[in-house]
Motif scaffolding. Structure first.
Motif, short mmCIF file in Angstrom:
data_model
loop_
_atom_site.label_atom_id
_atom_site.label_comp_id
_atom_site.label_asym_id
_atom_site.label_seq_id
_atom_site.Cartn_x
_atom_site.Cartn_y
_atom_site.Cartn_z
N UNK A 22 0.83 -1.20 0.00
CA UNK A 22 0.00 0.00 0.00
C UNK A 22 0.87 1.25 0.00
N UNK A 23 0.28 2.32 -0.53
CA UNK A 23 0.90 3.64 -0.47
C UNK A 23 -0.02 4.53 0.35
N UNK A 24 0.58 5.31 1.25
CA UNK A 24 -0.18 6.22 2.10
C UNK A 24 0.04 7.64 1.60
N UNK A 25 -1.07 8.33 1.28
CA UNK A 25 -1.01 9.69 0.75
C UNK A 25 -1.60 10.67 1.76
N UNK A 26 -1.08 11.88 1.75
CA UNK A 26 -1.75 12.97 2.45
C UNK A 26 -3.06 13.26 1.73
N UNK A 27 -4.17 13.22 2.45
CA UNK A 27 -5.46 13.41 1.80
C UNK A 27 -5.62 14.81 1.23
N UNK A 28 -4.98 15.79 1.85
CA UNK A 28 -5.17 17.18 1.44
C UNK A 28 -4.45 17.53 0.15
N UNK A 29 -3.21 17.00 -0.03
CA UNK A 29 -2.44 17.41 -1.20
C UNK A 29 -1.95 16.26 -2.07
N UNK A 30 -2.06 15.02 -1.59
CA UNK A 30 -1.65 13.88 -2.40
C UNK A 30 -0.19 13.51 -2.26
N UNK A 31 0.55 14.16 -1.38
CA UNK A 31 1.96 13.83 -1.18
C UNK A 31 2.09 12.44 -0.57
N UNK A 32 3.08 11.66 -1.01
CA UNK A 32 3.27 10.30 -0.50
C UNK A 32 3.88 10.36 0.90
N UNK A 33 3.21 9.72 1.85
CA UNK A 33 3.68 9.68 3.23
C UNK A 33 4.45 8.40 3.51
N UNK A 34 3.89 7.26 3.10
CA UNK A 34 4.54 5.95 3.25
C UNK A 34 4.39 5.23 1.92
N UNK A 35 5.49 4.71 1.39
CA UNK A 35 5.46 4.11 0.05
C UNK A 35 5.70 2.61 0.12
N UNK A 36 4.86 1.87 -0.59
CA UNK A 36 5.02 0.43 -0.79
C UNK A 36 5.25 -0.32 0.52
N UNK A 37 4.34 -0.15 1.46
CA UNK A 37 4.43 -0.89 2.73
C UNK A 37 3.52 -2.11 2.67
#
Length: 275
Positions: free
Chosen positions: A19-34
């Motif tokens: 899974x990839x975790x995105x900031x809901x407000x701007x779409x920036x990747x918070x956690x990648x490929x976990x």
């Protein structure tokens, strides 16, 4: 608040998938490929207080805390816990903030555990891509899901919505969980009211919009309002607290106010509560 089952965190997160975790407000990747080996629900906040009723010897969990390992994701009522591992973006501050838009995403629980609020992060499979969702629609959907899940699991229908600093913003009494809203897109007066918040909630196609919603009674508690009632609910075991970032609490309060304003004046109040 509107309901969208696609945002149900417990159903969307599965073990052994990336899974990839995105900031809901701007779409920036918070956690990648976990990828998680375990996705587990956390017990209620007061679970340790009940251990004495289960055990005939001293509490064996008195000095232990529930912290996820690197391959774990623990789900709470309004948040989830991840192990920070060796990720370089782990903040030194106790507050976790998006680097791009400076939105508060969560907080650090320990040197290796981060709490993310479900209203601030979108989780999608790694093979997918970020799909922007109107902010108020997302907040409503996530909070509605929290109300539904807790009312079903614990037979709790009264909630206090608190900020991360412990301040109470609003008291919510869940009235109906099976409300269906139907609105004509051609002649609606309430649509323009809701649009002032920045989002259009109804489908863009067809002459009539329909969507699921929960109906709630609420009392604002900001600026010292309804303090006596808030204190009474604070000491009531039948009331469940929900914690979110302070900005999200304000967003929820504004959305509730706009929803009330869209109703006819005779339907806006019930037993001193706003509808």
């Amino acid at each position: 608040p509107l309901i969208d089952l696609a945002f149900t965190l417990r159903e969307s997160l599965k073990p052994h998938k990336k899974y990839v975790f995105y900031c809901q407000s701007c779409g920036d990747i918070i956690v990648k490929d976990r990828k998680f080996l375990r996705v587990l629900p956390l017990p209620s906040e007061n679970w340790s207080d009940l251990v004495e009723e289960w055990c005939c010897h001293p509490n064996p969990f008195a000095r232990s805390t529930l912290h996820p390992q690197h391959d774990d994701c623990f789900l709470g009522d309004t948040f989830f816990l991840l192990n920070s591992g060796n990720e370089s973006h782990v903040p030194e501050s106790p507050i976790v903030i998006c680097k791009r838009c400076k939105t508060m995403l969560g907080e650090t629980i320990s040197s290796d555990t981060i709490k993310y609020y479900v209203t601030e992060v979108i989780i999608q499979p790694s093979e997918g891509s970020f799909s922007p969702v109107p902010r108020s629609q997302f907040v409503q959907s996530m909070i509605a899901q929290c109300l539904l899940e807790l009312s079903s699991a614990k037979s709790t229908f009264r909630f206090t919505v608190k900020a991360d600093n412990g301040k109470t913003y609003v008291l919510i009494w869940l009235l109906n969980s099976d409300t269906l809203l139907v609105e004509s897109l051609g002649s609606s007066s309430s649509l323009s009211v809701l649009t002032l918040f920045g989002d259009i909630f109804v489908p863009s196609s067809g002459p009539v919009g329909t969507w699921n919603a929960v109906k709630v009674l609420y009392q604002p508690c900001i600026e010292g309002r309804n303090k006596d009632l808030a204190d009474a609910w604070e000491n009531d075991l039948g009331v469940h607290p929900l914690k979110f970032p302070s900005e999200t609490c304000l967003e929820l309060l504004l959305t509730l106010g706009l929803s009330t304003a869209s109703l006819p004046p005779s339907l806006r109040c019930m037993n001193s509560f706003q509808v």
